[in-house]
Design a protein around this motif. Structure first.
Motif, short mmCIF file in Angstrom:
data_model
loop_
_atom_site.label_atom_id
_atom_site.label_comp_id
_atom_site.label_asym_id
_atom_site.label_seq_id
_atom_site.Cartn_x
_atom_site.Cartn_y
_atom_site.Cartn_z
N PRO A 19 0.83 -1.20 0.00
CA PRO A 19 0.00 0.00 0.00
C PRO A 19 0.86 1.25 0.00
N HIS A 20 0.63 2.10 -0.99
CA HIS A 20 1.35 3.37 -1.09
C HIS A 20 0.46 4.51 -0.63
N SER A 21 -0.79 4.24 -0.35
CA SER A 21 -1.79 5.28 -0.20
C SER A 21 -1.87 5.93 1.18
N ALA A 22 -0.83 5.93 1.93
CA ALA A 22 -0.88 6.56 3.25
C ALA A 22 -0.47 8.02 3.13
N GLY A 23 -1.44 8.90 2.98
CA GLY A 23 -1.15 10.32 2.79
C GLY A 23 -1.24 11.08 4.09
N ASN A 24 -0.89 12.36 4.01
CA ASN A 24 -0.94 13.18 5.22
C ASN A 24 -1.57 14.54 4.96
N GLY A 25 -2.57 14.61 4.08
CA GLY A 25 -3.29 15.86 3.90
C GLY A 25 -2.80 16.69 2.74
N VAL A 26 -2.53 17.94 2.99
CA VAL A 26 -2.23 18.91 1.95
C VAL A 26 -0.73 18.97 1.68
N SER A 27 -0.37 19.16 0.41
CA SER A 27 1.04 19.33 0.03
C SER A 27 1.58 20.61 0.64
N PRO A 28 2.91 20.74 0.70
CA PRO A 28 3.51 21.94 1.29
C PRO A 28 3.08 23.23 0.60
N ASP A 29 2.71 23.17 -0.67
CA ASP A 29 2.33 24.37 -1.40
C ASP A 29 0.83 24.61 -1.42
N GLY A 30 0.06 23.80 -0.69
CA GLY A 30 -1.37 23.99 -0.61
C GLY A 30 -2.19 23.22 -1.62
N THR A 31 -1.58 22.53 -2.57
CA THR A 31 -2.35 21.72 -3.52
C THR A 31 -2.83 20.47 -2.81
N PRO A 32 -3.92 19.87 -3.28
CA PRO A 32 -4.46 18.69 -2.60
C PRO A 32 -3.47 17.53 -2.58
N ASP A 33 -3.54 16.74 -1.52
CA ASP A 33 -2.75 15.52 -1.42
C ASP A 33 -3.26 14.55 -2.49
N ILE A 34 -2.35 13.90 -3.20
CA ILE A 34 -2.76 12.99 -4.27
C ILE A 34 -2.70 11.52 -3.86
N SER A 35 -2.55 11.26 -2.58
CA SER A 35 -2.51 9.88 -2.11
C SER A 35 -3.80 9.16 -2.47
N GLY A 36 -3.65 7.89 -2.82
CA GLY A 36 -4.82 7.07 -3.10
C GLY A 36 -4.73 6.36 -4.43
N ILE A 37 -5.84 5.78 -4.82
CA ILE A 37 -5.93 5.03 -6.08
C ILE A 37 -6.46 5.94 -7.17
N TRP A 38 -5.83 5.86 -8.35
CA TRP A 38 -6.22 6.62 -9.53
C TRP A 38 -6.32 5.63 -10.69
N VAL A 39 -7.31 5.81 -11.57
CA VAL A 39 -7.48 4.91 -12.71
C VAL A 39 -7.69 5.71 -13.99
N GLY A 40 -7.27 5.12 -15.12
CA GLY A 40 -7.44 5.81 -16.39
C GLY A 40 -6.88 5.00 -17.54
N LYS A 41 -6.43 5.72 -18.57
CA LYS A 41 -5.92 5.10 -19.79
C LYS A 41 -4.51 5.59 -20.09
N LEU A 42 -3.68 4.66 -20.51
CA LEU A 42 -2.34 4.94 -21.01
C LEU A 42 -2.44 4.85 -22.54
N LYS A 43 -1.93 5.85 -23.23
CA LYS A 43 -1.92 5.86 -24.70
C LYS A 43 -0.48 5.81 -25.17
#
Length: 152
Positions: A19-43
């Motif tokens: 599991p890589h998805s252990a996040g801690n909230g907001v990035s140092p610059d205020g952008t949202p934490d991207i921890s978690g599962i993401w799905v999509g397409k590779l072209k």
């Protein structure tokens, strides 16, 4: 066959990790934490530089990212589903101001990914840089992923 070789070459970088998805909230610059599962397409598009094939071999494959973020540091577990089964590998790098770079964690694997996260933190677009086939080919690989919708 060439499509499978390209995707396998790109995906050899993948490592099905824990599991890589252990996040801690907001990035140092205020952008949202991207921890978690993401799905999509590779072209991808593979261009034959020998002149044997005039049109590139193109295709799409499902891709899943399992991202763990702690501050600016990110670890990305990648899984690409091919006709021959899933290929997995790990990447690590940094994120800041909505932009990121990650590289392969495997010795001898020349892979570098650059991309950005949407302002609302719901979409990632990236370009893979690296040599995946023999010198006779140039490969273009990009992917777009979103957080999966959770249904009750």
């Amino acid at each position: 066959m060439a499509r499978t070789i390209v995707v396998l070459s790109v995906l050899t970088l993948l490592f099905v990790g824990g599991p890589h998805s252990a996040g801690n909230g907001v990035s140092p610059d205020g952008t949202p934490d991207i921890s978690g599962i993401w799905v999509g397409k590779l072209k991808y598009a593979n261009h034959d530089q020998t002149g044997t094939h005039t049109k590139p071999d193109k295709g799409r494959q499902p891709i899943e990212l399992d991202i763990g973020q702690e501050g600016p540091n990110i670890l990305v577990g990648v899984t690409v589903t091919t006709g021959d089964g899933p290929i997995s590998f790990d990447l690590e790098g940094l994120i800041g101001n909505g932009h990121f770079w990650v590289k392969s964690t495997e010795v001898g694997l020349e892979m570098f990914v650059v991309g950005h996260v949407s302002k609302n933190g719901k979409k990632i677009k990236a370009t893979v840089l690296g040599s995946f086939l023999a010198d006779a080919y140039v490969s273009e690989v990009k992917f777009t992923v979103k957080r999966p919708k959770i249904r009750d």
